[in-house]
Design a protein around this motif. Structure first.
Motif, PDB file in Angstrom:
ATOM      1  N   ASP A  19      -5.461  -1.970  -0.857  1.00  0.00           N
ATOM      2  CA  ASP A  19      -5.118  -1.750   0.528  1.00  0.00           C
ATOM      3  C   ASP A  19      -3.604  -1.654   0.671  1.00  0.00           C
ATOM      4  OD1 ASP A  19      -4.356  -4.327   0.046  1.00  0.00           O
ATOM      5  OD2 ASP A  19      -5.754  -5.246   1.443  1.00  0.00           O
ATOM      6  N   ILE A  20      -3.169  -1.186   1.821  1.00  0.00           N
ATOM      7  CA  ILE A  20      -1.747  -1.151   2.152  1.00  0.00           C
ATOM      8  C   ILE A  20      -1.565  -2.022   3.387  1.00  0.00           C
ATOM      9  CG2 ILE A  20       0.068   0.292   3.094  1.00  0.00           C
ATOM     10  CD1 ILE A  20      -0.086   0.681   0.191  1.00  0.00           C
ATOM     11  N   GLU A  21      -0.771  -3.088   3.257  1.00  0.00           N
ATOM     12  CA  GLU A  21      -0.687  -4.082   4.328  1.00  0.00           C
ATOM     13  C   GLU A  21       0.772  -4.476   4.579  1.00  0.00           C
ATOM     14  OE1 GLU A  21      -2.821  -8.327   5.553  1.00  0.00           O
ATOM     15  OE2 GLU A  21      -3.131  -7.477   3.569  1.00  0.00           O
ATOM     16  N   PRO A  22       1.501  -3.688   5.389  1.00  0.00           N
ATOM     17  CA  PRO A  22       2.881  -4.080   5.712  1.00  0.00           C
ATOM     18  C   PRO A  22       2.918  -5.344   6.557  1.00  0.00           C
ATOM     19  CG  PRO A  22       2.176  -2.207   7.050  1.00  0.00           C
ATOM     20  CD  PRO A  22       1.103  -2.432   6.026  1.00  0.00           C
ATOM     21  N   ARG A  23       4.001  -6.089   6.457  1.00  0.00           N
ATOM     22  CA  ARG A  23       4.222  -7.352   7.163  1.00  0.00           C
ATOM     23  C   ARG A  23       3.238  -8.430   6.714  1.00  0.00           C
ATOM     24  NH1 ARG A  23       4.796  -6.358  13.428  1.00  0.00           N
ATOM     25  NH2 ARG A  23       6.552  -7.804  13.269  1.00  0.00           N
ATOM     26  N   TRP A 184      15.891  -4.783   9.556  1.00  0.00           N
ATOM     27  CA  TRP A 184      15.168  -4.214   8.421  1.00  0.00           C
ATOM     28  C   TRP A 184      14.496  -5.321   7.609  1.00  0.00           C
ATOM     29  CZ3 TRP A 184      14.758   1.024   7.477  1.00  0.00           C
ATOM     30  CH2 TRP A 184      15.623   1.859   8.196  1.00  0.00           C
ATOM     31  N   SER A 185      13.408  -4.972   6.967  1.00  0.00           N
ATOM     32  CA  SER A 185      12.776  -5.905   6.034  1.00  0.00           C
ATOM     33  C   SER A 185      12.126  -5.126   4.901  1.00  0.00           C
ATOM     34  CB  SER A 185      11.761  -6.814   6.734  1.00  0.00           C
ATOM     35  OG  SER A 185      10.774  -6.061   7.382  1.00  0.00           O
ATOM     36  N   TYR A 186      12.041  -5.806   3.758  1.00  0.00           N
ATOM     37  CA  TYR A 186      11.472  -5.181   2.555  1.00  0.00           C
ATOM     38  C   TYR A 186      10.456  -6.148   1.942  1.00  0.00           C
ATOM     39  CZ  TYR A 186      11.047  -3.520  -2.230  1.00  0.00           C
ATOM     40  OH  TYR A 186      10.547  -3.088  -3.434  1.00  0.00           O
ATOM     41  N   GLU A 187       9.285  -5.632   1.602  1.00  0.00           N
ATOM     42  CA  GLU A 187       8.230  -6.440   1.000  1.00  0.00           C
ATOM     43  C   GLU A 187       7.825  -5.846  -0.346  1.00  0.00           C
ATOM     44  OE1 GLU A 187       5.581  -8.492   4.471  1.00  0.00           O
ATOM     45  OE2 GLU A 187       5.173  -6.395   4.033  1.00  0.00           O
ATOM     46  N   LEU A 188       7.466  -6.738  -1.267  1.00  0.00           N
ATOM     47  CA  LEU A 188       6.955  -6.325  -2.574  1.00  0.00           C
ATOM     48  C   LEU A 188       5.850  -7.294  -2.971  1.00  0.00           C
ATOM     49  CD1 LEU A 188       7.146  -4.546  -5.156  1.00  0.00           C
ATOM     50  CD2 LEU A 188       8.802  -6.213  -6.036  1.00  0.00           C
ATOM     51  N   ALA A 214      -2.671  -4.067  -9.269  1.00  0.00           N
ATOM     52  CA  ALA A 214      -2.148  -3.274  -8.156  1.00  0.00           C
ATOM     53  C   ALA A 214      -0.808  -3.829  -7.691  1.00  0.00           C
ATOM     54  CB  ALA A 214      -3.147  -3.251  -6.999  1.00  0.00           C
ATOM     55  N   ALA A 215       0.035  -2.932  -7.177  1.00  0.00           N
ATOM     56  CA  ALA A 215       1.327  -3.320  -6.603  1.00  0.00           C
ATOM     57  C   ALA A 215       1.574  -2.468  -5.370  1.00  0.00           C
ATOM     58  CB  ALA A 215       2.448  -3.137  -7.616  1.00  0.00           C
ATOM     59  N   GLN A 216       2.259  -3.039  -4.403  1.00  0.00           N
ATOM     60  CA  GLN A 216       2.615  -2.281  -3.202  1.00  0.00           C
ATOM     61  C   GLN A 216       3.957  -2.735  -2.670  1.00  0.00           C
ATOM     62  OE1 GLN A 216       0.410  -3.782   0.563  1.00  0.00           O
ATOM     63  NE2 GLN A 216      -1.108  -3.998  -1.099  1.00  0.00           N
ATOM     64  N   THR A 217       4.657  -1.811  -2.010  1.00  0.00           N
ATOM     65  CA  THR A 217       5.984  -2.099  -1.489  1.00  0.00           C
ATOM     66  C   THR A 217       6.127  -1.457  -0.114  1.00  0.00           C
ATOM     67  OG1 THR A 217       8.365  -1.940  -1.946  1.00  0.00           O
ATOM     68  CG2 THR A 217       6.991  -0.062  -2.614  1.00  0.00           C
ATOM     69  N   HIS A 218       6.912  -2.104   0.757  1.00  0.00           N
ATOM     70  CA  HIS A 218       7.037  -1.660   2.146  1.00  0.00           C
ATOM     71  C   HIS A 218       8.488  -1.773   2.613  1.00  0.00           C
ATOM     72  CE1 HIS A 218       2.649  -2.302   2.278  1.00  0.00           C
ATOM     73  NE2 HIS A 218       2.910  -3.450   1.679  1.00  0.00           N
ATOM     74  N   LYS A 226      10.218  -4.199  20.730  1.00  0.00           N
ATOM     75  CA  LYS A 226       9.027  -4.803  20.122  1.00  0.00           C
ATOM     76  C   LYS A 226       8.133  -3.769  19.448  1.00  0.00           C
ATOM     77  CE  LYS A 226       8.908  -8.901  23.098  1.00  0.00           C
ATOM     78  NZ  LYS A 226       8.087  -9.736  24.002  1.00  0.00           N
ATOM     79  N   MET A 227       8.790  -2.758  18.899  1.00  0.00           N
ATOM     80  CA  MET A 227       8.096  -1.777  18.091  1.00  0.00           C
ATOM     81  C   MET A 227       8.570  -1.903  16.646  1.00  0.00           C
ATOM     82  SD  MET A 227       7.956   1.723  20.377  1.00  0.00           S
ATOM     83  CE  MET A 227       9.719   2.004  20.172  1.00  0.00           C
ATOM     84  N   TRP A 228       7.782  -1.416  15.716  1.00  0.00           N
ATOM     85  CA  TRP A 228       8.184  -1.378  14.329  1.00  0.00           C
ATOM     86  C   TRP A 228       7.505  -0.207  13.631  1.00  0.00           C
ATOM     87  CZ3 TRP A 228       4.333  -1.809  10.660  1.00  0.00           C
ATOM     88  CH2 TRP A 228       3.117  -2.362  11.085  1.00  0.00           C
ATOM     89  N   VAL A 229       8.151   0.295  12.597  1.00  0.00           N
ATOM     90  CA  VAL A 229       7.578   1.363  11.770  1.00  0.00           C
ATOM     91  C   VAL A 229       7.764   0.962  10.308  1.00  0.00           C
ATOM     92  CG1 VAL A 229       7.945   3.204  13.444  1.00  0.00           C
ATOM     93  CG2 VAL A 229       9.744   2.667  11.782  1.00  0.00           C
ATOM     94  N   SER A 230       6.884   1.452   9.455  1.00  0.00           N
ATOM     95  CA  SER A 230       6.989   1.120   8.039  1.00  0.00           C
ATOM     96  C   SER A 230       6.636   2.323   7.186  1.00  0.00           C
ATOM     97  CB  SER A 230       6.073  -0.052   7.673  1.00  0.00           C
ATOM     98  OG  SER A 230       4.716   0.320   7.788  1.00  0.00           O
TER      99      SER A 230
END
Length: 299
Positions: A19-23, A184-188, A214-218, A226-230
């Motif tokens: 899956d792809i799960e930002p935040r 900004w934020s970065y997830e791995l 599996a690996a995913q990054t955002h 109060k909006m966000w995009v990834s």
């Protein structure tokens, strides 16, 4: 025929493994449980070994998901437990030896329960404390770990090869990091999927599967409104499966790309819209498009 339908099952079910799960690793304030509902439409093509004489194979599904998230603390650290229950309407179709073939399934798919802990980073806090902490620390890093368990409770018919449930446990340990700097934020994240045996696969056969990695990054941008995009990317290496200890030669690798957009409807309610593209890197596999729309509320 057994081999062909078996491949359809493996391709169709493994599409949902990654899956792809930002935040994913964002802290949730204590005392703010979250209830969410979502809709996911997935469609795409499935590719087989030409020797199987399957052409124009397609997979289509519409899934409805209910999710509940409960934050709490372990010691001083932030933790959470979430439960996800999906209901799916799925269809596999294609030409088998030139003959049009369609299989439909409707029902509950396997639910998932997950326990997460942020063991490095901000402590567990109530809403007001968290707001003050975030203002004072615009640049911060946290690390977390989780264990998700998919339960074999979905619709499953032991005499059929295509099912919504997999009749096996799936254990998914995961570790990840989250770094914030201003807006900004970065997830791995990295995951391993471990599968129990299906002892009742296709009229008494035994199916087992090697681990999936599996690996995913955002990369996420937040706005004052109060909006966000990834923008997200993922990679998965699927382990080979075996039926009665005979290898299926179905190792796969896939890349995933996604973009998501979220915004607040009110202080407690939010909407998220995502598009996910899955592309196989092998001669066999699946190329899929998924659109997700979800609503959540803080309780």
């Amino acid at each position: 025929m057994l081999t062909v339908i078996g491949c359809l099952l493996l391709l169709g079910s493994s599409c949902f493994a990654q899956d792809i799960e930002p935040r994913r690793w964002s802290n949730i304030p204590l005392g703010t449980d979250i209830l969410g509902v979502g809709y996911v439409h997935t469609n795409g093509k499935i590719f087989f070994d030409p020797l199987l004489q399957v052409q124009d194979a397609k997979f289509i599904s519409n899934s409805f998901i209910v999710q509940y998230i409960k934050p709490f603390k372990i010691g001083s650290k932030s933790a959470r437990i979430d439960v996800m229950i999906p209901y799916s309407i799925a269809r596999w179709e294609g030409l088998l030896n030139g003959v049009s073939t369609t299989v439909n399934r409707n029902g509950i798919a396997d639910p998932r329960i997950r326990l997460s802990l942020n063991f490095i980073g901000m402590s567990a806090m109530k809403p007001k404390e968290m707001i003050e902490f975030l203002k004072a620390n615009p640049k911060r890093t946290s690390f977390g770990a989780s264990l998700a368990v998919t339960l074999p409770l979905g619709q499953y018919f032991d005499e059929k090869l295509l099912n919504l449930g997999q009749n096996r446990f799936i254990f998914r340990p995961q570790i990840g990091m989250l770094h914030h700097w201003k807006n900004w934020s970065y997830e791995l994240s990295g995951s391993v999927f471990l599968y129990s045996k299906n002892e009742d696969f296709s009229n008494g056969k035994t199916r087992k599967q090697n681990a999936v990695f599996a690996a995913q990054t955002h990369l996420i941008r937040s706005f004052k409104s109060k909006m966000w995009v990834s923008l997200s990317f993922g990679y998965g290496l699927t382990g080979q499966s075996f039926v009665n200890n005979e290898p299926n030669n179905d190792d796969r690798s896939d890349i995933l790309g996604a973009t998501s957009f979220g915004f607040a409807l009110s202080k407690k309610q939010a909407i998220k819209l995502s598009y996910i593209r899955t592309e196989t890197l092998n001669d066999i596999g699946a190329n899929l498009n998924s659109i997700l729309l979800s609503w959540s509320t803080r309780m």
